[in-house]
Motif scaffolding. Structure first.
Motif, PDB file in Angstrom:
ATOM      1  N   GLY A  92       3.458   3.007  10.237  1.00 49.31           N
ATOM      2  CA  GLY A  92       2.730   1.844  10.713  1.00 49.31           C
ATOM      3  C   GLY A  92       1.284   1.759  10.270  1.00 49.31           C
ATOM      4  O   GLY A  92       0.615   0.783  10.569  1.00 49.31           O
ATOM      5  N   CYS A  93       0.787   2.756   9.558  1.00 61.56           N
ATOM      6  CA  CYS A  93      -0.618   2.687   9.144  1.00 61.56           C
ATOM      7  C   CYS A  93      -0.775   2.230   7.695  1.00 61.56           C
ATOM      8  O   CYS A  93      -1.891   2.022   7.247  1.00 61.56           O
ATOM      9  N   GLY A  94       0.268   2.072   6.969  1.00 55.25           N
ATOM     10  CA  GLY A  94       0.202   1.588   5.599  1.00 55.25           C
ATOM     11  C   GLY A  94       0.095   2.724   4.600  1.00 55.25           C
ATOM     12  O   GLY A  94      -0.286   3.852   4.921  1.00 55.25           O
ATOM     13  N   ILE A  95       0.414   2.401   3.367  1.00 53.88           N
ATOM     14  CA  ILE A  95       0.381   3.400   2.297  1.00 53.88           C
ATOM     15  C   ILE A  95      -1.038   3.881   2.042  1.00 53.88           C
ATOM     16  O   ILE A  95      -1.282   5.057   1.822  1.00 53.88           O
ATOM     17  N   GLY A  96      -2.003   2.966   2.088  1.00 51.92           N
ATOM     18  CA  GLY A  96      -3.385   3.319   1.788  1.00 51.92           C
ATOM     19  C   GLY A  96      -3.977   4.316   2.763  1.00 51.92           C
ATOM     20  O   GLY A  96      -4.523   5.350   2.366  1.00 51.92           O
ATOM     21  N   TRP A  97      -3.894   4.014   4.051  1.00 56.29           N
ATOM     22  CA  TRP A  97      -4.483   4.924   5.041  1.00 56.29           C
ATOM     23  C   TRP A  97      -3.697   6.219   5.151  1.00 56.29           C
ATOM     24  O   TRP A  97      -4.273   7.285   5.386  1.00 56.29           O
TER      25      TRP A  97
ATOM     26  N   SER B 211      -3.167   6.202  -4.837  1.00 62.45           N
ATOM     27  CA  SER B 211      -3.535   4.973  -4.131  1.00 62.45           C
ATOM     28  C   SER B 211      -4.579   4.174  -4.903  1.00 62.45           C
ATOM     29  O   SER B 211      -4.598   2.948  -4.829  1.00 62.45           O
ATOM     30  N   ALA B 212      -5.454   4.851  -5.616  1.00 61.59           N
ATOM     31  CA  ALA B 212      -6.438   4.144  -6.436  1.00 61.59           C
ATOM     32  C   ALA B 212      -5.729   3.354  -7.538  1.00 61.59           C
ATOM     33  O   ALA B 212      -6.113   2.219  -7.843  1.00 61.59           O
ATOM     34  N   ILE B 213      -4.697   3.941  -8.107  1.00 60.69           N
ATOM     35  CA  ILE B 213      -3.911   3.214  -9.125  1.00 60.69           C
ATOM     36  C   ILE B 213      -3.243   1.994  -8.498  1.00 60.69           C
ATOM     37  O   ILE B 213      -3.219   0.913  -9.094  1.00 60.69           O
ATOM     38  N   LEU B 214      -2.722   2.153  -7.289  1.00 61.34           N
ATOM     39  CA  LEU B 214      -2.131   1.002  -6.597  1.00 61.34           C
ATOM     40  C   LEU B 214      -3.173  -0.068  -6.318  1.00 61.34           C
ATOM     41  O   LEU B 214      -2.904  -1.266  -6.435  1.00 61.34           O
TER      42      LEU B 214
ATOM     43  N   GLU C 181      -2.836  -3.943   3.347  1.00 62.34           N
ATOM     44  CA  GLU C 181      -2.973  -2.661   2.656  1.00 62.34           C
ATOM     45  C   GLU C 181      -4.316  -2.519   1.936  1.00 62.34           C
ATOM     46  O   GLU C 181      -4.684  -1.430   1.519  1.00 62.34           O
ATOM     47  N   ARG C 182      -5.057  -3.600   1.791  1.00 55.98           N
ATOM     48  CA  ARG C 182      -6.242  -3.605   0.947  1.00 55.98           C
ATOM     49  C   ARG C 182      -7.306  -2.595   1.382  1.00 55.98           C
ATOM     50  O   ARG C 182      -7.867  -1.873   0.560  1.00 55.98           O
ATOM     51  N   SER C 183      -7.615  -2.526   2.651  1.00 58.91           N
ATOM     52  CA  SER C 183      -8.702  -1.645   3.101  1.00 58.91           C
ATOM     53  C   SER C 183      -8.365  -0.165   2.887  1.00 58.91           C
ATOM     54  O   SER C 183      -9.226   0.615   2.461  1.00 58.91           O
ATOM     55  N   GLY C 184      -7.151   0.235   3.169  1.00 60.55           N
ATOM     56  CA  GLY C 184      -6.763   1.634   2.969  1.00 60.55           C
ATOM     57  C   GLY C 184      -6.742   2.023   1.503  1.00 60.55           C
ATOM     58  O   GLY C 184      -7.200   3.112   1.132  1.00 60.55           O
ATOM     59  N   LEU C 185      -6.245   1.131   0.659  1.00 58.04           N
ATOM     60  CA  LEU C 185      -6.222   1.420  -0.771  1.00 58.04           C
ATOM     61  C   LEU C 185      -7.634   1.452  -1.345  1.00 58.04           C
ATOM     62  O   LEU C 185      -7.946   2.281  -2.216  1.00 58.04           O
ATOM     63  N   ALA C 186      -8.520   0.577  -0.854  1.00 54.18           N
ATOM     64  CA  ALA C 186      -9.910   0.590  -1.315  1.00 54.18           C
ATOM     65  C   ALA C 186     -10.605   1.876  -0.900  1.00 54.18           C
ATOM     66  O   ALA C 186     -11.390   2.459  -1.673  1.00 54.18           O
ATOM     67  N   ALA C 187     -10.344   2.338   0.316  1.00 53.93           N
ATOM     68  CA  ALA C 187     -10.930   3.596   0.777  1.00 53.93           C
ATOM     69  C   ALA C 187     -10.486   4.753  -0.107  1.00 53.93           C
ATOM     70  O   ALA C 187     -11.296   5.624  -0.464  1.00 53.93           O
TER      71      ALA C 187
END
Length: 93
Positions: A30-35, A51-54, A66-72
């Motif tokens: 439930g927290c997403g791939i990024g986080w 995740s940076a590649i994603l 998903e944007r915030s977790g992947l950006a982090a």
């Protein structure tokens, strides 16, 4: 069209199809791939690069949540790379 300000909008509205688009929970508990990758990256730093590649591949267009977790992860991957290069230069000199 006949909605007044302050009224509730049904989740699956026939006029606005996108409202029901994000009803499903995010993957990875439930927290997403990024986080999830962000947290797992402290044990396996390669997850940050994945995740940076994603992120740079615009995976978040499929699900904007998903944007915030992947950006982090992209930011941490850049910082980790800089720290690794500095550590390597200090070691070699």
């Amino acid at each position: 069209m006949n909605q007044r300000e302050g009224d509730y909008v049904p989740i699956r509205d026939a006029e606005n199809i996108q409202l029901g688009m994000f009803d499903k929970p995010l993957p990875c508990f439930g927290c997403g791939i990024g986080w999830f990758s962000f947290l797992l990256g402290f044990v396996f730093p390669l997850m940050w690069y994945f995740s940076a590649i994603l992120y740079f591949g615009k995976y978040y267009n499929k699900d904007p949540r998903e944007r915030s977790g992947l950006a982090a992860c992209a930011i941490v991957a850049i910082l980790f790379t800089i720290a690794a290069v500095i550590a390597l230069l200090v070691y070699l000199l």
